[in-house]
Design an enzyme around this catalytic site. Structure first.
Site, short mmCIF file in Angstrom:
data_model
loop_
_atom_site.label_atom_id
_atom_site.label_comp_id
_atom_site.label_asym_id
_atom_site.label_seq_id
_atom_site.Cartn_x
_atom_site.Cartn_y
_atom_site.Cartn_z
N ARG A 33 60.73 -5.52 47.19
CA ARG A 33 61.78 -5.41 46.19
C ARG A 33 62.24 -3.73 46.12
O ARG A 33 63.41 -3.59 45.86
CB ARG A 33 61.15 -5.49 44.73
CG ARG A 33 62.06 -5.63 43.60
CD ARG A 33 61.66 -6.28 42.32
NE ARG A 33 60.43 -5.34 41.70
CZ ARG A 33 59.58 -5.82 40.89
NH1 ARG A 33 59.95 -6.87 40.16
NH2 ARG A 33 58.85 -5.24 40.20
N LYS B 122 65.36 -1.60 40.75
CA LYS B 122 64.27 -1.12 39.82
C LYS B 122 64.65 0.19 39.91
O LYS B 122 63.98 1.20 40.76
CB LYS B 122 62.87 -1.54 40.41
CG LYS B 122 61.93 -1.57 39.23
CD LYS B 122 60.69 -2.25 39.52
CE LYS B 122 59.75 -2.33 38.23
NZ LYS B 122 59.95 -3.01 36.95
N GLU C 83 68.16 -10.67 30.44
CA GLU C 83 66.67 -10.45 30.33
C GLU C 83 66.25 -9.40 29.20
O GLU C 83 67.21 -9.17 28.43
CB GLU C 83 66.23 -9.94 31.57
CG GLU C 83 66.95 -8.35 31.90
CD GLU C 83 65.87 -8.07 33.29
OE1 GLU C 83 64.75 -7.80 33.11
OE2 GLU C 83 66.67 -7.41 34.23
C1 LIG Z 1 59.90 -4.36 36.42
C2 LIG Z 1 60.85 -5.08 35.63
C3 LIG Z 1 60.48 -6.24 35.20
C4 LIG Z 1 59.22 -7.18 35.50
O1 LIG Z 1 59.12 -7.46 36.61
P1 LIG Z 1 57.37 -7.61 37.29
O2 LIG Z 1 57.74 -7.70 38.96
O3 LIG Z 1 57.12 -9.04 36.81
O4 LIG Z 1 56.71 -6.76 37.01
C5 LIG Z 1 61.49 -7.15 34.49
N1 LIG Z 1 62.46 -6.42 34.12
C6 LIG Z 1 62.88 -5.29 34.49
C7 LIG Z 1 64.28 -4.66 33.99
C8 LIG Z 1 62.06 -4.45 35.26
O5 LIG Z 1 62.25 -3.22 35.47
#
Ligand SMILES: *Cc1c(COP(=O)(O)O)cnc(C)c1O
Length: 340
Positions: A81, A184, A220
């Site tokens: 990722r 991210k 989300e």
């Molecule tokens: C990091 C993150 C998540 C959760 O991802 P995981 O890999 O399950 O920890 C969900 N939404 C956003 C916006 C994130 O930055």
């Protein structure tokens, strides 16, 4: 020897551990990387990470098992990722081997701070990739820092898994339709601070964002993905180019199908069709699953399973995934990476 901390009452807060990993990218390549005791980054005031948001991060945990060993959960997925995020922001990729090795090195160096089994506490790892060096025009950095630091964090649910309420944001989006929602990056979080703060002030645990193109579908939560369990046994989660693909979510999707016999569905989740769901939750590394009691959207308040009780499927999924992470339940192939 594990240090003596109040493991049961740890929150999710920064604490400075003895060691972190740091690696520098210069002249088109990464150096070897090393452990350091220096918890302060020394970077140019002109670093593009500071001005233009050329930075990315990850989050994952190390878990102490019943027999005392320590393990990581799917760190290769975090590495992949981070590589995708790096591509989107024109940053150099950190190879998967280097990423996983850095995480293991940091856990080993701080092993006395990996919380004991049975406390629900874990060692949280924060990998960070930033563009640094002397640049002032809008262009990618020529130098980068990749660092991984760590801190012990407590079980998110001190009194046991419990539902909370969420609120739909109608005034703000967290990302643009083809922007950086799937990367991210800190910028998405900066954009979510105001609506998130307003939600907290109004007694909600977080914001539910709608798809930025039409504002008709659930996208989300600010820092977690959404899922719902339908009355006829489907595990449903939104599909959109502006959602951050949660590793927890994809792990639950697979477990729902393979271990609970649910039908996995990635697709649209219209905000006006919440009646399909018997249960709903938000999922991410920090809390694993936050059961959603109800969702406020304008004047409309929709309750899923209950505002006070956790639904049975949500609980099963939580127990399964945390069982795998702490080594009590057999993991699908490749999900667990032993540190020692
Ligand atoms: C990091 C993150 C998540 C959760 O991802 P995981 O890999 O399950 O920890 C969900 N939404 C956003 C916006 C994130 O930055």
């Amino acid at each position: 020897m594990t240090v003596d901390l109040d493991w049961e009452n740890l929150g999710f807060e920064y604490s400075e551990l003895p060691f972190r990993y740091i690696s520098y990218y210069k002249d088109g390549q990464w150096d070897q990387g090393q452990l350091t005791q220096d918890a302060t980054l020394h970077i140019s005031e002109s670093s593009p990470a500071l001005h233009y948001g050329q930075q990315a991060f990850e989050g994952l945990k190390a878990y102490r098992t019943k027999d005392g060993t320590v393990q990581l959960f799917r760190p290769d997925k975090n590495a992949e990722r981070l590589q995708k995020t790096a591509n989107r922001l024109l940053m150099p990729q950190v190879p998967t081997d280097k990423f996983v090795e850095a995480c293991k090195t940091v856990v080993k160096a701080n092993k006395d701070y990996v919380p004991p089994y049975g406390t629900g506490a874990t060692l949280y790892l924060r990998p960070l990739l930033i563009g640094v060096g002397e640049v002032i025009g809008v262009q990618p950095a020529k130098e980068y820092i990749f660092t991984v630091f760590a801190m012990p964090v407590g079980n998110y649910f001190k009194g046991g898994l419990a539902p909370t309420n969420f609120v739909v944001s109608r005034d703000y989006d967290r990302a643009a339709p083809y922007g950086t929602g799937a990367a991210k990056v800190g910028g998405n979080y900066a954009a979510s601070l105001l609506p998130g703060g307003q939600a907290h002030d109004n007694g909600f645990s977080d914001v539910i964002y709608l798809d930025p193109a039409t504002h008709t579908k659930i996208e989300e939560v600010g820092s977690a993905n959404f899922f719902g369990i339908t009355k006829d046994g489907e595990f449903v989660t939104p599909l959109s180019p502006s959602i951050l693909p949660s590793i927890t979510k994809y792990s639950l999707l697979q477990l729902a199908e393979e271990r609970l016999g649910l039908k996995p569905v990635e697709g649209d989740v219209p905000i006006d069709e919440l009646n399909r769901f018997a249960e709903a939750g938000a999922c991410g590394t920090a809390a694993v699953i936050s059961p959603i009691g109800g969702i406020q959207d304008g004047d409309n308040f929709h309750i899923f399973y209950s505002e006070t009780e956790v639904g049975p499927v949500t609980r099963q999924l939580y127990d399964l995934l945390t069982g795998i992470q702490f080594g009590d339940v057999e993991a699908p192939e490749g999900w667990i990476v032993k540190v020692d």
